[in-house]
Write an enzyme that holds these catalytic residues in place. Structure first.
Site, mmCIF file in Angstrom:
data_model
loop_
_atom_site.group_PDB
_atom_site.id
_atom_site.type_symbol
_atom_site.label_atom_id
_atom_site.label_comp_id
_atom_site.label_asym_id
_atom_site.label_seq_id
_atom_site.Cartn_x
_atom_site.Cartn_y
_atom_site.Cartn_z
ATOM 1 N N GLY A 1 44.133 26.772 50.475
ATOM 2 C CA GLY A 1 42.753 26.291 50.506
ATOM 3 C C GLY A 1 42.360 25.411 49.331
ATOM 4 C CD GLU B 1 41.668 31.286 44.680
ATOM 5 O OE1 GLU B 1 41.628 30.366 45.521
ATOM 6 O OE2 GLU B 1 42.180 32.389 44.907
ATOM 7 C CG ASP C 1 34.954 36.591 50.514
ATOM 8 O OD1 ASP C 1 33.865 37.128 50.366
ATOM 9 O OD2 ASP C 1 35.489 36.462 51.632
ATOM 10 C CB THR C 2 36.813 40.786 48.277
ATOM 11 O OG1 THR C 2 38.119 40.266 48.056
ATOM 12 C CG2 THR C 2 36.495 40.806 49.747
ATOM 13 C CB THR D 1 42.647 36.629 45.789
ATOM 14 O OG1 THR D 1 42.590 37.009 47.162
ATOM 15 C CG2 THR D 1 43.802 35.679 45.560
ATOM 16 C CE LYS E 1 31.267 33.859 51.897
ATOM 17 N NZ LYS E 1 31.933 34.166 53.179
ATOM 18 C CG ASP F 1 41.984 28.258 56.964
ATOM 19 O OD1 ASP F 1 41.589 28.858 55.946
ATOM 20 O OD2 ASP F 1 42.755 28.780 57.784
HETATM 21 C C1 PRP Z 1 41.027 32.302 50.233
HETATM 22 C C2 PRP Z 1 40.876 31.665 48.873
HETATM 23 C C3 PRP Z 1 41.193 32.761 47.909
HETATM 24 C C4 PRP Z 1 40.856 34.006 48.659
HETATM 25 C C5 PRP Z 1 39.649 34.615 48.082
HETATM 26 O O1 PRP Z 1 42.326 32.207 50.656
HETATM 27 O O2 PRP Z 1 41.712 30.554 48.715
HETATM 28 O O3 PRP Z 1 42.542 32.734 47.525
HETATM 29 O O4 PRP Z 1 40.630 33.661 50.026
HETATM 30 O O5 PRP Z 1 39.308 35.793 48.767
HETATM 31 P P1 PRP Z 1 39.042 37.167 48.023
HETATM 32 O O6 PRP Z 1 38.119 36.880 46.870
HETATM 33 O O7 PRP Z 1 38.363 37.987 49.098
HETATM 34 O O8 PRP Z 1 40.338 37.760 47.620
HETATM 35 P P2 PRP Z 1 42.787 32.397 52.183
HETATM 36 O O9 PRP Z 1 43.268 33.771 52.390
HETATM 37 O O10 PRP Z 1 41.716 31.937 53.104
HETATM 38 O O11 PRP Z 1 44.078 31.495 52.280
HETATM 39 P P3 PRP Z 1 44.191 29.884 52.217
HETATM 40 O O12 PRP Z 1 43.857 29.497 50.804
HETATM 41 O O13 PRP Z 1 45.612 29.591 52.546
HETATM 42 O O14 PRP Z 1 43.209 29.323 53.208
#
Ligand code: PRP
Length: 285
Positions: free
Chosen positions: A147, A200, A204-205, A208, A232, A260
């Site tokens: 992403g 990044e 979100d949560t 990661t 978020k 995506d």
């Molecule tokens: C997205 C983004 C972060 C993650 C954040 O990746 O790039 O790495 O989610 O989410 P979190 O705070 O809940 O952990 P995604 O899994 O959509 O993969 P991508 O980057 O390949 O689209």
């Protein structure tokens, strides 16, 4: 365990987060010395000192639960407890590789949150701030595929310093349920004594980023900071520090500028909210 509790437990296992199931009850009301009402949160995460209560109930029952939760907070102000609603869980599960989003057909963008010009302007501002903060240094920008590619491509050009760019890949909400979060492709630059800046697309949560911070900190960088284009924060499950944030966003499923849905929409030049054909069924990411 209720099936949703089992799913939540699987998710915590995936992220290698320790938890205790219903480890403690909080008395809420007494009749003389007899406890007549108490609250037993489903999960406790010792590393975060955080309780979670899951609810998949109907709205009127949730209201009762909310009242109970308020009482817990009043009586035990030192206790951190968070209620996870059914939609929260569905979102988490959706990210985890299965769940409601996979079956929902979508049309595209419901509305534009940040248009191309606004995104570009904000990225330039972030670049200028980073340039100022790292003056005289040669930071290593570290992006997590996939992403982040669009944001990284613009951000690195907005930083007026010699920089190095690295990409990492981690097992992440794939088609298959993964046993646990893992690094598939690591940074190749030696980070010891270097200024590392994780880039990044979205926090979100925060799980990661928590994992990445730990992983990268072990490489002994002189500093380790995080720049997330989108925050978020309302969805946060763990406290992670974000040093640079592009935009705070509402609790909606966003696409475009690298983000995506089912592999599509990454190439939109703006950031928008996904248009579901079955609006009620939609869940995050
Ligand atoms: C997205 C983004 C972060 C993650 C954040 O990746 O790039 O790495 O989610 O989410 P979190 O705070 O809940 O952990 P995604 O899994 O959509 O993969 P991508 O980057 O390949 O689209």
């Amino acid at each position: 365990m209720h099936p949703s509790e089992k799913e939540f437990a699987d998710l915590l296992d995936y992220y290698q987060i320790n938890y205790l199931y219903e480890p403690r009850s909080f008395p809420l009301r007494w009749d003389g010395s007899r406890v007549v009402e108490m609250f037993t949160p489903d999960f406790y995460l010792p590393e975060y000192d955080q309780y979670f209560e899951l609810t998949t109930m109907k709205q009127n029952l949730v209201t009762q639960k909310n009242r109970k939760l308020r009482r817990v907070r009043e009586m035990y102000p030192e206790v951190n407890v968070q209620l996870l609603y059914r939609k929260d869980l569905m979102r988490l599960m959706g990210k985890y590789g299965f769940g409601p989003l996979s079956g929902v057909s979508v049309e595209g963008t419901e509305r534009v949150l940040f248009d191309e010009a606004l995104v570009q302007r904000r990225v330039r501002e972030l670049g200028a701030q980073i340039t100022e903060d790292y003056a005289g240094e040669e930071p290593v920008l570290i992006g997590v595929l996939r992403g982040v590619v669009v944001f990284m491509a613009d951000l690195m050009r907005a930083v007026d310093l010699p920089v190095q760019v690295e990409f990492m890949e981690i097992t992440h909400y794939g088609e298959e349920r993964q046993e646990s979060l893992d690094v598939i492709r690591d940074v190749t630059t030696d980070l010891s004594g270097r200024h590392a800046l994780v880039v990044e697309d979205i926090a979100d949560t925060g799980l990661t980023l928590r994992y990445l911070r730990e992983h990268l900190q072990a490489k002994g960088p002189a500093s380790l900071r995080v720049c997330a284009l989108l925050d978020k924060s309302v969805r946060r499950m763990t406290n992670v520090r974000l040093d640079y944030v592009g935009f705070e966003i509402p609790d909606e499923f966003v696409i475009g500028y690298g983000l995506d849905y089912g592999g599509r929409y990454r190439n939109l030049p703006y950031i928008g909210v996904l248009q579901p054909l079955e609006p009620k069924a939609v869940a995050q990411r």
